[in-house]
Design an enzyme around this catalytic site. Structure first.
Site: not given
Length: 359
Positions: A35, A324, A327
């Site tokens: 991600s 977040d 990340h």
């Protein structure tokens, strides 16, 4: 008026020339990972819970719309592409059904939120593309490019392209989050197996023409908001960080082995851990004021609820290291990509990406 028009024509011609020259040096970037560099592949995975195609993700991205990037804006893969004169590598799953091989000519991204070196690291998210699947998809792209360009031109294309790999964090998250895994194997055995498995995939990529690798080490993942919230004092989860360091040491050793074992490969290894740790330990030096809490989320350190539409987000994203619970912000990605492209040898070695593309 005529002289002004002539001036703009000259500038436009020089711009076209510089872009074409950059693409001759680096014709494509193929991105593999999780991600941290996903640009929207998971949007196309119906069962996946690891998605970012909703607000407030993308609030600082061009167009201010969520794209599937786990970030408020661009990520390191976007910045790296820009630095070598290429558009961002599009998500493979957005192109695969269009049956136009020319779409892959500047590269593509196979990165997928939740992905790991091992199959099954995504179990908590139901669905992602593990590294083995990403490499399998790349082999399909490779074969299509050979059909389109011919074997000689395709070989030249791949030998000049960059193969960027950002993976491993989810494997460690999975290990420390599973009592079953910890009872079955020691962390040393687990990390050793991560390295062996990754080496196999790098050799597969080499067999399909990859010659220039950009290898990104694991950062201090025990310091992300999701891990800090588990501590009453908000400290980093140091044991996880220690094993990230040991994995990175093993990866560096493996890259040296591959350099001697395989023909004509070169690589840039980025010491993510040290650079990101510097940002966390000395935030003011980089323009940050918040290192513990996420910008977007709810609860302790804004890490108990992910960056969903119901979450709150900070007004100045440039202040925060983390977007977040896991990340980095676009600001952090930008700093990391600067180091990756042309940082000092203690952070990016044996070659910077700038030096790698010039080979």
């Amino acid at each position: 008026m005529g002289s002004l028009l002539f001036f703009f024509c000259i500038i436009f011609s020089l711009f076209q020339y510089s872009c074409s020259e950059a693409q001759k040096v680096t014709p494509a970037i193929y991105v593999f990972g999780d991600s941290l560099v996903d640009v929207g592949n998971n949007n196309h995975l119906a069962l996946s819970l690891a998605k970012a195609n909703f607000p407030h993700n993308g609030i600082d991205f061009p167009g201010k719309k969520p794209t599937g990037r786990f970030c408020n804006g661009r990520n390191a893969a976007d910045f790296l592409a820009e630095k070598v004169g290429l558009p961002s590598s599009p998500p493979y799953l957005s192109l695969v059904y269009k049956k136009n091989t020319a779409l892959f000519i500047n590269g593509t991204s196979f990165a997928s939120g939740g992905a790991g070196i091992f199959n099954g690291t995504d179990e908590v998210y139901r669905q992602s593309l593990p590294l083995t699947k990403q490499v399998e998809y790349y082999s399909t792209v490779h074969d299509k490019q050979v059909q389109q360009l011919g074997s000689t031109r395709a070989e030249q294309h791949f030998s000049k392209s960059l193969f960027t790999i950002v993976i491993g964090s989810n494997d460690l998250f999975g290990y420390f989050g599973s009592s079953k895994l910890r009872n079955r194997t020691t962390p040393e055995e687990y990390v050793d197996k991560m390295i062996v498995t990754l080496k196999e995939q790098l050799k597969r990529l080499h067999s399909y023409g990859a010659r220039k690798f950009v290898m990104i080490g694991i950062g201090p993942i025990g310091c992300c908001p999701a891990q800090r919230r588990k501590s009453s004092s908000g400290d980093c989860f140091q044991e996880m960080n220690d094993w990230a360091i040991k994995y990175n040491d093993g990866l560096k050793s493996t890259l040296r082995e591959l350099k001697s074992e395989l023909n004509n490969i070169n690589y840039s290894y980025f010491e993510t851990y040290d650079v990101l740790n510097n940002l966390v330990q000395h935030p003011a030096s980089y323009g940050f004021t918040e290192v513990k809490s996420a910008c977007c989320g709810l609860g302790k350190f804004k890490s108990e609820v992910p960056c969903l539409p119901i979450a709150k987000y900070c007004s100045n994203r440039r202040d925060h290291v983390f977007w977040d619970l896991y990340h980095p912000t676009e600001a952090t990605h930008s700093i990391l990509s600067d180091y990756i492209f042309d940082g000092p040898p203690k952070y990016i070695f044996p070659l910077s990406v700038k030096q790698l593309v010039a080979l």
